[in-house]
Design an enzyme around this catalytic site. Structure first.
Site, short mmCIF file in Angstrom:
data_model
loop_
_atom_site.label_atom_id
_atom_site.label_comp_id
_atom_site.label_asym_id
_atom_site.label_seq_id
_atom_site.Cartn_x
_atom_site.Cartn_y
_atom_site.Cartn_z
N GLU A 259 0.52 5.07 -4.82
CA GLU A 259 0.16 6.49 -4.60
C GLU A 259 1.32 7.25 -3.98
O GLU A 259 1.51 8.43 -4.26
CB GLU A 259 -1.13 6.57 -3.75
N GLU B 64 0.07 -4.98 -7.01
CA GLU B 64 -1.00 -4.01 -7.25
C GLU B 64 -0.77 -3.32 -8.59
O GLU B 64 -0.07 -2.29 -8.65
CB GLU B 64 -1.00 -2.96 -6.14
N SER C 247 -9.01 -3.10 -7.03
CA SER C 247 -10.45 -3.28 -7.24
C SER C 247 -10.97 -4.63 -6.74
O SER C 247 -11.88 -5.21 -7.35
CB SER C 247 -10.80 -3.07 -8.72
N GLY D 258 -8.45 1.36 -7.76
CA GLY D 258 -9.51 2.36 -7.68
C GLY D 258 -10.27 2.57 -8.99
O GLY D 258 -11.02 3.53 -9.11
N LYS E 172 -6.47 4.51 3.12
CA LYS E 172 -5.93 5.73 2.50
C LYS E 172 -6.27 6.94 3.40
O LYS E 172 -6.28 6.79 4.62
CB LYS E 172 -6.44 5.90 1.08
N HIS F 78 3.57 2.03 -1.66
CA HIS F 78 2.27 2.04 -2.35
C HIS F 78 2.39 2.93 -3.59
O HIS F 78 3.06 3.97 -3.56
CB HIS F 78 1.18 2.55 -1.41
N ASN G 248 -6.67 -0.99 3.32
CA ASN G 248 -5.93 0.28 3.18
C ASN G 248 -6.96 1.39 3.06
O ASN G 248 -7.55 1.58 1.99
CB ASN G 248 -5.03 0.24 1.94
C1 PEP Z 1 -5.04 0.10 -2.91
O1 PEP Z 1 -5.02 1.33 -2.94
O2 PEP Z 1 -4.16 -0.53 -2.29
C2 PEP Z 1 -6.13 -0.60 -3.59
C3 PEP Z 1 -6.00 -1.85 -3.87
O3 PEP Z 1 -7.23 0.17 -3.91
P1 PEP Z 1 -8.63 -0.37 -4.54
O4 PEP Z 1 -8.99 -1.63 -3.80
O5 PEP Z 1 -9.58 0.73 -4.28
O6 PEP Z 1 -8.38 -0.63 -5.97
#
Ligand code: PEP
Length: 254
Positions: free
Chosen positions: A99, A169, A215, A175, A13, A97, A11
């Site tokens: 976000e 998630e 992460s 992040g 983003k 998601h 992803n």
């Molecule tokens: C995400 O935004 O789907 C995600 C898992 O981000 P990160 O790997 O940066 O934590």
């Protein structure tokens, strides 16, 4: 062997120009193609869908989008529909998601409509679920996951759920560089499978692919992928670097 093919989804983003996307794909496809045991999917911003689609041709890498709108066409300025994404070569689309939910006010009802619209357009939704830090602290994780899973799939048939992808998630892990432990990822993934089994039947739940996201990086990917109910990873930050992402894909080699 449970018959579920691991899925490693990137992803990006709101990152990468078309030129950067082309460069990334050129590097990753050389590493990813020799690992057919796992499926790889890249979800670039809408503007780079075409560039990535050209770059992955013949590689076995799938294309995904980061969002869609539930109507097929009409006066919805700024939105993009499932059929439009399918025409661009997408096979997958992220739905719900955190976000989108946190920054853009997307509700669970919106997510359910989007999940339905994705299927109707022939796209496999990657339905994102997960609790916030506050919800976790106040012991609400299981309740939140139940709501996200059952309401997010409310407009799908059992057959569709069997081919769905759900990404667990936890918002506090996205992040932050502070992933869940692999035990936590397994516990919640088993919970998700159990919820799907309770609503749609165990054979359906057995086919459902569940990813962990939050992460994930090359150094911890194998640990998550080694969990019985974790069938892959949704990767944000670490998917921006082609070498790092290639290592994450390689961690799925069985
Ligand atoms: C995400 O935004 O789907 C995600 C898992 O981000 P990160 O790997 O940066 O934590």
């Amino acid at each position: 062997m449970n018959g579920r093919r691991p899925l490693l989804a990137a992803n990006w983003k709101m990152n990468k120009t078309r030129a950067q996307a082309r460069n990334f794909v050129e590097i990753v496809r050389q590493v990813v193609s020799p690992f057919p045991q796992a499926e790889t999917c890249i979800c670039p911003p809408f503007t780079a869908l075409g560039a990535v689609n050209e770059g992955i041709r013949g590689s076995g890498i799938a294309l995904g989008a980061q969002d869609l709108y539930w109507e097929k066409e009409g006066a919805y300025t700024g939105e993009i529909s499932g059929p439009m994404l399918a025409e661009c070569g997408c096979e997958y689309v992220l739905v719900g998601h955190s976000e989108r939910r946190q920054l853009f006010g997307e509700t669970i009802a919106d997510t359910a409509r989007k999940t339905r619209a994705a299927w109707d357009a022939g796209l496999v939704p990657i339905l994102c679920v997960g609790e916030s830090f506050e919800q976790r602290r106040s012991g609400e994780t299981e309740r939140v996951i139940e709501t996200h899973v059952l309401e997010g799939t409310a407009k799908l048939s059992a057959g569709e759920v069997g081919k769905l992808v759900i990404a667990y998630e936890p918002i506090w892990a996205i992040g932050t560089g502070l992933p869940a432990t692999s035990e936590e990822a397994q516990r919640i993934s088993a919970l998700i499978r159990g919820l799907a089994g309770g609503r749609f039947g165990d054979p359906v739940a057995a086919g459902l692919r569940i990813l962990y996201g939050g992460s994930v990086k090359a150094a911890n990917a194998a640990e998550f992928l080694g969990q019985a109910d974790v069938d892959g990873a949704l990767v944000g930050g670490a998917s921006l670097d082609p070498t790092e992402f290639s290592k994450i894909v390689a961690a799925a080699k069985v």
